[in-house]
Design a protein around this motif. Structure first.
Motif, short mmCIF file in Angstrom:
data_model
loop_
_atom_site.label_atom_id
_atom_site.label_comp_id
_atom_site.label_asym_id
_atom_site.label_seq_id
_atom_site.Cartn_x
_atom_site.Cartn_y
_atom_site.Cartn_z
N ALA A 378 0.85 -1.19 0.00
CA ALA A 378 0.00 0.00 0.00
C ALA A 378 0.88 1.23 0.00
N ILE A 379 0.55 2.19 -0.84
CA ILE A 379 1.32 3.44 -0.94
C ILE A 379 0.34 4.60 -0.80
N GLY A 380 0.67 5.53 0.08
CA GLY A 380 -0.21 6.66 0.34
C GLY A 380 0.15 7.88 -0.50
N ALA A 381 -0.90 8.57 -0.96
CA ALA A 381 -0.76 9.86 -1.65
C ALA A 381 -1.71 10.82 -0.94
N PRO A 382 -1.35 11.28 0.27
CA PRO A 382 -2.31 11.99 1.13
C PRO A 382 -2.72 13.37 0.65
N HIS A 383 -1.97 13.96 -0.28
CA HIS A 383 -2.33 15.30 -0.76
C HIS A 383 -3.17 15.26 -2.04
N GLU A 384 -3.44 14.08 -2.55
CA GLU A 384 -4.17 13.97 -3.80
C GLU A 384 -5.59 14.53 -3.66
N GLU A 385 -6.08 15.11 -4.74
CA GLU A 385 -7.44 15.68 -4.77
C GLU A 385 -7.64 16.70 -3.66
N ASN A 386 -6.79 17.71 -3.64
CA ASN A 386 -6.93 18.81 -2.69
C ASN A 386 -6.96 18.34 -1.24
N LEU A 387 -5.99 17.51 -0.90
CA LEU A 387 -5.77 17.01 0.46
C LEU A 387 -6.78 15.95 0.89
N ASN A 388 -7.62 15.48 0.00
CA ASN A 388 -8.49 14.36 0.38
C ASN A 388 -7.68 13.09 0.56
N GLY A 389 -6.75 12.85 -0.34
CA GLY A 389 -5.85 11.72 -0.19
C GLY A 389 -6.35 10.46 -0.84
N ALA A 390 -5.40 9.54 -1.09
CA ALA A 390 -5.71 8.25 -1.70
C ALA A 390 -4.67 7.23 -1.28
N VAL A 391 -5.07 5.98 -1.32
CA VAL A 391 -4.17 4.86 -1.06
C VAL A 391 -4.21 3.92 -2.25
N TYR A 392 -3.04 3.50 -2.70
CA TYR A 392 -2.93 2.61 -3.86
C TYR A 392 -2.40 1.25 -3.41
N ILE A 393 -3.02 0.20 -3.93
CA ILE A 393 -2.61 -1.17 -3.62
C ILE A 393 -1.94 -1.76 -4.84
N TYR A 394 -0.73 -2.30 -4.63
CA TYR A 394 0.02 -2.97 -5.68
C TYR A 394 0.20 -4.43 -5.29
N ASN A 395 -0.10 -5.32 -6.23
CA ASN A 395 -0.04 -6.75 -5.96
C ASN A 395 1.25 -7.35 -6.50
N GLY A 396 1.93 -8.12 -5.65
CA GLY A 396 3.15 -8.78 -6.05
C GLY A 396 2.90 -9.87 -7.08
N ARG A 397 3.88 -10.11 -7.91
CA ARG A 397 3.80 -11.13 -8.94
C ARG A 397 5.09 -11.93 -8.97
N LYS A 398 5.10 -13.03 -9.73
CA LYS A 398 6.30 -13.84 -9.84
C LYS A 398 7.45 -13.04 -10.42
N GLU A 399 7.18 -12.25 -11.44
CA GLU A 399 8.22 -11.42 -12.06
C GLU A 399 8.43 -10.13 -11.30
N GLY A 400 7.54 -9.80 -10.40
CA GLY A 400 7.65 -8.55 -9.67
C GLY A 400 6.29 -8.03 -9.27
N ILE A 401 6.14 -6.73 -9.27
CA ILE A 401 4.87 -6.10 -8.91
C ILE A 401 4.37 -5.30 -10.10
N SER A 402 3.08 -5.27 -10.27
CA SER A 402 2.52 -4.54 -11.41
C SER A 402 2.81 -3.05 -11.26
#
Length: 611
Positions: A378-402
């Motif tokens: 999980a990676i946070g972007a707390p200032h996105e959309e005028n300080l509303n913020g967002a969290v992004y989920i990245y899923n691991g893979r055999k070759e790496g992460i998307s």
């Protein structure tokens, strides 16, 4: 002075292949319908740091509120507070945790000390110690030389037991002989970041030696303290803020433990150092450097074994990195080539690449959320959309992460008005005992914190069984009293799940000859569906069983194209019926979700020669 920072938590990231997801915001297996929202006192910055904790049968959300007033010390001005929130289904109230006194040899000034600036938890299945820090805590002394009172912002951390009681103060920068601000550890501000292993308490002290910075490591087994002191080589320059973020991993060998320290102001480009513990000192063994002025490269760091070779790789956040607009933020990935030699990946993670999002302010290792054997992030972007913020989920893979996220979560998608959502992140505890770690997110500008539960994941394998060849001489079916060429099309479903044991309802759509030439009509149809070349159905499948259904495909009359192979396609999805609600004292069970994988769109095809 130091820029107010977010909590650092351990995180995981894996080198990725580019994966384009059709609906990255549609959601993967972090449930957004049953989010648990906790609120703190107004204007207390409740949610600046968050931590999930569990001991025996009890689960808590621990929350830092760095400018809250203290219920036990009402005369202290905004010292900050730590709250433990009961997240059982019966009641979800929060109470202040007492922090105790600093001891007989110090005189504390706890005004504006920012208790709750950072939180971390000792790893362990049944709950380890919890560390909460206040980097602006000051020690007061009276100088007879100049008849003045001096305050040294040493910083303090409190080590709580696994039951969140009996706080033990740790003041690693306190020295009896040291009375001058700035020099050595006089203004180290220890605890602005912290990280716990089974044996080590790691604290960042970015104010050390006129903000050169340092990393302090206390070994709970031996009782020894190890520190970094910049020597005559000047490896870390003045004003680097070393210790702004800290972590630990296995960089030199699978059996060793090395310490990571971020220095986001190193020559204004940032740098991250990896240290080995050499008795009472930390020695630099590897480093990676930022390239952009003002990106704050190194303000978040984490170490994790990305490719399962037993060695830790490194993820570095640069939340103020600027791309096309301003401060979109970046996360850099470094792969361990052996003996701590780190090679940067050819790409950087960017989230939505949104204006002033500060993506990478925080990163959290979520464990293996989607049951594919690889950790997710999980990676946070707390200032996105005028300080509303967002969290992004990245899923691991055999070759790496998307390089594209599988899920984007905001306060609005949860149905709440939250600001600075994603400023803090944590995982590592399964609060509802469904076999999957859950996630907590802080939104301190709204004095709130949110717990998101993880849905069980089901893996589905589908096969499409066709005859070896269509025999045009075998008209075994009849249509309007005329012989018709036909054959069976069988769809077989196999499901499995690491944790979920119930039945899975699947909807499917079967299509015959979807790639027929435009100049010719489709050549096959399903008898009980009129003249349509597609049919729908559903199946209830259970883990460990193979469930098959058969449809009869009829060939139309006067088919002119008998040479092009006939393709059949089946697409499927989960029929998400609501699960039965559990008892009143338990969390309601969450609906399972189908596992996603690179390039897999829940669709398979097969062909049969036409004649």
């Amino acid at each position: 002075t130091l820029r107010d920072r977010t909590m650092y938590v351990g995180c995981g990231l894996i080198l990725a292949q580019l994966l384009l997801l059709i609906h990255p915001a549609a959601g993967y297996n972090l449930d957004q319908e049953h989010s648990l929202v906790f609120s703190g006192p107004p204007s207390s910055m409740f949610g600046y740091s968050v931590l999930l904790h569990q001991h025996r049968a009890q689960s808590w959300l621990v929350v830092g509120a760095p400018v809250a007033n203290s219920s036990s010390s009402p005369l202290v001005d905004s010292p900050g507070a730590i709250y433990s929130c009961d997240i059982s289904a019966e009641h979800r109230r929060c109470r202040q945790m007492h922090s105790g006194k600093c001891g007989k040899t110090c005189k504390a000034d706890s005004d504006h000390q920012w208790l709750g600036v950072s939180l971390s938890r000792q790893p362990g299945d049944n709950g380890g110690h919890v560390l909460a820090c206040a980097h602006r805590w000051k020690n007061i002394f009276y100088s007879q030389t100049d008849s003045q009172t001096h305050k040294l912002p040493n910083g303090v951390c409190y080590r709580y037991g696994n039951d969140l009681r009996h706080a033990q103060p740790i003041i690693p920068c306190y020295r009896d002989y040291q009375k001058k601000f700035g020099e050595d550890y006089g203004s180290c501000q220890a605890g602005i970041s912290n990280f716990l292993t089974r044996d080590l308490i790691i604290m960042g002290a970015p104010g050390t030696s006129y903000w050169t910075g340092s990393v302090l490591v206390f070994n709970t087994s031996s009782g020894g303290m190890s520190v970094y002191l910049d020597d005559e080589t000047g490896a870390v320059s003045f004003g680097s803020y070393l210790g702004y973020s800290v972590g630990a991993g296995h960089f030199l060998s699978p059996d060793s433990v090395e310490v990571v320290g971020g220095a986001p102001q190193y020559y204004q480009k940032g740098k991250v150092f990896i240290f080995t513990i050499d008795k009472s000192f930390l020695r630099i063994v590897s480093e990676v450097s930022g390239q952009e002025l003002g990106s704050y490269f190194g303000s978040s760091v984490c170490a994790i074994d990305l490719n399962a070779d037993g060695l830790s790789d490194l993820l570095v956040g640069a939340p103020m990195a600027t791309g096309a607009t301003r401060e979109e933020g970046r996360v850099h990935v470094y792969i361990n080539q052996g003996q701590g030699k780190l090679a940067e990946a050819a790409f950087q993670l960017t989230g939505s690449d949104a204006y002033a999002a500060r993506f990478g302010e925080t990163v959290a290792d979520l464990g293996d959320l989607d049951d594919d054997g690889y950790p997710d992030v999980a990676i946070g972007a707390p200032h996105e959309e005028n300080l509303n913020g967002a969290v992004y989920i990245y899923n691991g893979r055999k070759e790496g992460i998307s390089a594209a996220p599988s899920q984007r979560i905001t306060g609005s998608t949860l149905g709440h008005r939250l600001q600075m959502f994603g400023q803090s992140l944590t995982s590592g505890v399964d609060i509802d005992h469904n076999g999957y770690q859950d996630v907590a997110v802080g939104a301190f500008l709204s004095d709130s914190a949110v717990v998101l539960r993880t849905r069980p994941v089901v893996q589905v394998k589908v096969s499409l069984v066709l005859p070896e060849q269509i025999d045009q001489q075998m008209a075994t079916c009849r249509e309007q009293d005329a012989p018709t060429v036909c054959f069976n099309v069988s769809i077989c479903f196999s499901v499995r799940s690491r944790q979920f044991r119930g039945a899975i309802d699947l909807q499917y759509n079967l299509t015959a000859d979807p790639l027929h030439k435009p100049s010719f009509p489709h050549r096959f149809y399903f008898h009980y569906n009129g003249s349509s070349n597609s049919t729908r159905g559903w199946v209830r499948a259970r883990p460990g069983q193979i469930t098959c259904l058969t449809h009869v495909a009829h060939q139309k009359k006067d088919v002119r194209d008998i040479f092009t192979p006939v393709e059949f396609e089946v697409s499927y999805s989960h029929s998400e019926t609501s699960p039965h609600r559990g008892n009143a004292n338990a969390f309601p069970p969450l609906k399972p979700i189908l596992q996603q994988s690179p390039g897999h769109q829940n669709r398979i095809t097969n062909q049969v020669p036409s004649g």
